[in-house]
Motif scaffolding. Structure first.
Motif, PDB file in Angstrom:
ATOM      1  N   LYS A  25       0.828  -1.214   0.000  1.00 51.55           N
ATOM      2  CA  LYS A  25       0.000   0.000   0.000  1.00 51.55           C
ATOM      3  C   LYS A  25       0.857   1.257   0.000  1.00 51.55           C
ATOM      4  O   LYS A  25       0.532   2.234  -0.654  1.00 51.55           O
ATOM      5  N   ARG A  26       1.948   1.215   0.739  1.00 49.12           N
ATOM      6  CA  ARG A  26       2.788   2.418   0.860  1.00 49.12           C
ATOM      7  C   ARG A  26       3.754   2.590  -0.315  1.00 49.12           C
ATOM      8  O   ARG A  26       3.976   3.702  -0.774  1.00 49.12           O
ATOM      9  N   TYR A  27       4.334   1.485  -0.803  1.00 49.68           N
ATOM     10  CA  TYR A  27       5.423   1.594  -1.779  1.00 49.68           C
ATOM     11  C   TYR A  27       5.085   1.048  -3.162  1.00 49.68           C
ATOM     12  O   TYR A  27       5.902   1.154  -4.070  1.00 49.68           O
ATOM     13  N   GLY A  28       3.910   0.446  -3.310  1.00 46.87           N
ATOM     14  CA  GLY A  28       3.534  -0.128  -4.601  1.00 46.87           C
ATOM     15  C   GLY A  28       3.710   0.877  -5.731  1.00 46.87           C
ATOM     16  O   GLY A  28       3.376   2.050  -5.584  1.00 46.87           O
ATOM     17  N   GLY A  29       4.276   0.436  -6.823  1.00 47.56           N
ATOM     18  CA  GLY A  29       4.584   1.316  -7.943  1.00 47.56           C
ATOM     19  C   GLY A  29       5.967   1.917  -7.865  1.00 47.56           C
ATOM     20  O   GLY A  29       6.505   2.390  -8.858  1.00 47.56           O
ATOM     21  N   ASN A  30       6.549   1.906  -6.673  1.00 47.06           N
ATOM     22  CA  ASN A  30       7.892   2.452  -6.462  1.00 47.06           C
ATOM     23  C   ASN A  30       8.792   1.467  -5.731  1.00 47.06           C
ATOM     24  O   ASN A  30       9.800   1.866  -5.157  1.00 47.06           O
ATOM     25  N   ALA A  31       8.414   0.202  -5.727  1.00 47.22           N
ATOM     26  CA  ALA A  31       9.144  -0.812  -4.974  1.00 47.22           C
ATOM     27  C   ALA A  31       9.839  -1.788  -5.909  1.00 47.22           C
ATOM     28  O   ALA A  31       9.218  -2.298  -6.848  1.00 47.22           O
ATOM     29  N   PHE A  32      11.106  -2.039  -5.620  1.00 47.49           N
ATOM     30  CA  PHE A  32      11.914  -2.935  -6.435  1.00 47.49           C
ATOM     31  C   PHE A  32      12.737  -3.836  -5.528  1.00 47.49           C
ATOM     32  O   PHE A  32      12.967  -3.527  -4.368  1.00 47.49           O
ATOM     33  N   THR A  33      13.184  -4.924  -6.086  1.00 51.69           N
ATOM     34  CA  THR A  33      14.135  -5.807  -5.435  1.00 51.69           C
ATOM     35  C   THR A  33      14.974  -6.445  -6.529  1.00 51.69           C
ATOM     36  O   THR A  33      14.860  -6.063  -7.691  1.00 51.69           O
ATOM     37  N   THR A  34      15.819  -7.385  -6.160  1.00 49.99           N
ATOM     38  CA  THR A  34      16.696  -8.040  -7.131  1.00 49.99           C
ATOM     39  C   THR A  34      16.490  -9.547  -7.118  1.00 49.99           C
ATOM     40  O   THR A  34      15.906 -10.093  -6.180  1.00 49.99           O
ATOM     41  N   MET A  35      16.984 -10.200  -8.137  1.00 49.99           N
ATOM     42  CA  MET A  35      16.897 -11.671  -8.195  1.00 49.99           C
ATOM     43  C   MET A  35      17.649 -12.301  -7.032  1.00 49.99           C
ATOM     44  O   MET A  35      17.250 -13.349  -6.521  1.00 49.99           O
ATOM     45  N   GLU A  36      18.715 -11.664  -6.591  1.00 51.16           N
ATOM     46  CA  GLU A  36      19.468 -12.202  -5.455  1.00 51.16           C
ATOM     47  C   GLU A  36      18.605 -12.231  -4.196  1.00 51.16           C
ATOM     48  O   GLU A  36      18.664 -13.179  -3.416  1.00 51.16           O
ATOM     49  N   VAL A  37      17.794 -11.190  -4.016  1.00 56.31           N
ATOM     50  CA  VAL A  37      16.876 -11.158  -2.873  1.00 56.31           C
ATOM     51  C   VAL A  37      15.804 -12.233  -3.040  1.00 56.31           C
ATOM     52  O   VAL A  37      15.476 -12.947  -2.088  1.00 56.31           O
ATOM     53  N   VAL A  38      15.276 -12.376  -4.238  1.00 57.53           N
ATOM     54  CA  VAL A  38      14.278 -13.423  -4.496  1.00 57.53           C
ATOM     55  C   VAL A  38      14.883 -14.797  -4.192  1.00 57.53           C
ATOM     56  O   VAL A  38      14.229 -15.642  -3.568  1.00 57.53           O
ATOM     57  N   ASP A  39      16.127 -15.011  -4.577  1.00 56.43           N
ATOM     58  CA  ASP A  39      16.804 -16.277  -4.266  1.00 56.43           C
ATOM     59  C   ASP A  39      16.899 -16.490  -2.757  1.00 56.43           C
ATOM     60  O   ASP A  39      16.666 -17.597  -2.259  1.00 56.43           O
ATOM     61  N   GLU A  40      17.247 -15.427  -2.015  1.00 54.03           N
ATOM     62  CA  GLU A  40      17.336 -15.539  -0.557  1.00 54.03           C
ATOM     63  C   GLU A  40      15.966 -15.857   0.050  1.00 54.03           C
ATOM     64  O   GLU A  40      15.866 -16.688   0.961  1.00 54.03           O
ATOM     65  N   LEU A  41      14.933 -15.204  -0.456  1.00 54.23           N
ATOM     66  CA  LEU A  41      13.576 -15.474   0.035  1.00 54.23           C
ATOM     67  C   LEU A  41      13.170 -16.920  -0.250  1.00 54.23           C
ATOM     68  O   LEU A  41      12.596 -17.596   0.618  1.00 54.23           O
ATOM     69  N   ASN A  42      13.476 -17.395  -1.456  1.00 53.78           N
ATOM     70  CA  ASN A  42      13.164 -18.790  -1.803  1.00 53.78           C
ATOM     71  C   ASN A  42      13.910 -19.771  -0.910  1.00 53.78           C
ATOM     72  O   ASN A  42      13.338 -20.765  -0.452  1.00 53.78           O
ATOM     73  N   LYS A  43      15.183 -19.509  -0.653  1.00 57.89           N
ATOM     74  CA  LYS A  43      15.964 -20.386   0.232  1.00 57.89           C
ATOM     75  C   LYS A  43      15.361 -20.404   1.632  1.00 57.89           C
ATOM     76  O   LYS A  43      15.261 -21.463   2.268  1.00 57.89           O
ATOM     77  N   GLY A  44      14.972 -19.231   2.119  1.00 58.84           N
ATOM     78  CA  GLY A  44      14.352 -19.159   3.446  1.00 58.84           C
ATOM     79  C   GLY A  44      13.038 -19.922   3.498  1.00 58.84           C
ATOM     80  O   GLY A  44      12.772 -20.650   4.455  1.00 58.84           O
ATOM     81  N   PHE A  45      12.229 -19.777   2.458  1.00 56.29           N
ATOM     82  CA  PHE A  45      10.958 -20.493   2.396  1.00 56.29           C
ATOM     83  C   PHE A  45      11.203 -22.000   2.410  1.00 56.29           C
ATOM     84  O   PHE A  45      10.566 -22.732   3.169  1.00 56.29           O
ATOM     85  N   LYS A  46      12.150 -22.453   1.596  1.00 62.13           N
ATOM     86  CA  LYS A  46      12.456 -23.895   1.534  1.00 62.13           C
ATOM     87  C   LYS A  46      13.044 -24.411   2.843  1.00 62.13           C
ATOM     88  O   LYS A  46      12.923 -25.599   3.152  1.00 62.13           O
ATOM     89  N   ALA A  47      13.661 -23.509   3.621  1.00 64.06           N
ATOM     90  CA  ALA A  47      14.228 -23.902   4.914  1.00 64.06           C
ATOM     91  C   ALA A  47      13.179 -23.912   6.025  1.00 64.06           C
ATOM     92  O   ALA A  47      13.505 -24.198   7.171  1.00 64.06           O
ATOM     93  N   GLY A  48      11.933 -23.582   5.678  1.00 61.08           N
ATOM     94  CA  GLY A  48      10.867 -23.659   6.669  1.00 61.08           C
ATOM     95  C   GLY A  48      10.294 -22.332   7.122  1.00 61.08           C
ATOM     96  O   GLY A  48       9.389 -22.307   7.950  1.00 61.08           O
TER      97      GLY A  48
END
Length: 169
Positions: A25-48
């Motif tokens: 709600k606050r940052y939509g349209g102006n929010a970005f991240t990187t594939m490296e962050v997505v990879d970290e999020l995926n690893k965390g999700f897979k770790a439980g």
């Protein structure tokens, strides 16, 4: 509104508190991240860390209606910056910091090493606490709600320097 580039920490903290929607709600349209962050999020999700799925579902490549977009480094200068930061930071922080510098974005991180390097490079910063304070000041949350969220984040292992926001509002 300026553009913001999020590393894993703030995204994870808001997901842990069950309020990733506030960032959208606050940052939509102006929010970005990187594939490296997505990879970290995926690893965390897979770790439980199942709460991270709520963040992953907001990334536009996964969900076209998502509010956070992936930004890719596309210049030699950005790659050089990134390689310099790789010596001191994790991949998510290094990728976000290099883009924040080269594209004059606000870096969203709680990582102390990334914050110190950003300050040396005059990069504008915010983090979990700054976002919570901004949400209270903009009346998107009451102080009581923000303190409850901070408590929830701390219970999920956020190493906050404070346990209440009262002194900042």
């Amino acid at each position: 509104m300026p553009d913001y580039i999020f590393d894993t920490t703030a995204l994870s903290n808001f997901a842990a508190a069950g309020r990733i929607d506030l960032l959208g709600k606050r940052y939509g349209g102006n929010a970005f991240t990187t594939m490296e962050v997505v990879d970290e999020l995926n690893k965390g999700f897979k770790a439980g860390y199942l709460h991270l799925d709520s963040v992953l579902q907001q990334i536009q490549t996964i969900n076209p209606a998502g509010w956070i977009r992936i930004m890719i480094s596309n210049s030699a200068a950005e790659q050089i910056l990134r390689s310099q930061f790789d010596q001191f930071l994790g991949p998510g922080e290094a990728s976000c910091l290099s883009l924040a510098i080269s594209r004059q974005m606000i870096l969203v991180t709680d990582d102390l090493a990334a914050r110190r390097l950003a300050e040396k490079r005059n990069v504008s910063l915010t983090g979990t606490l700054g976002i919570l304070i901004a949400l209270v000041r903009k009346k998107a949350l009451s102080l009581k709600e923000a303190n409850a969220m901070l408590t929830a984040m701390i219970q999920r292992h956020y190493r906050s320097p404070v346990d209440r926001l009262d002194d900042f509002i």
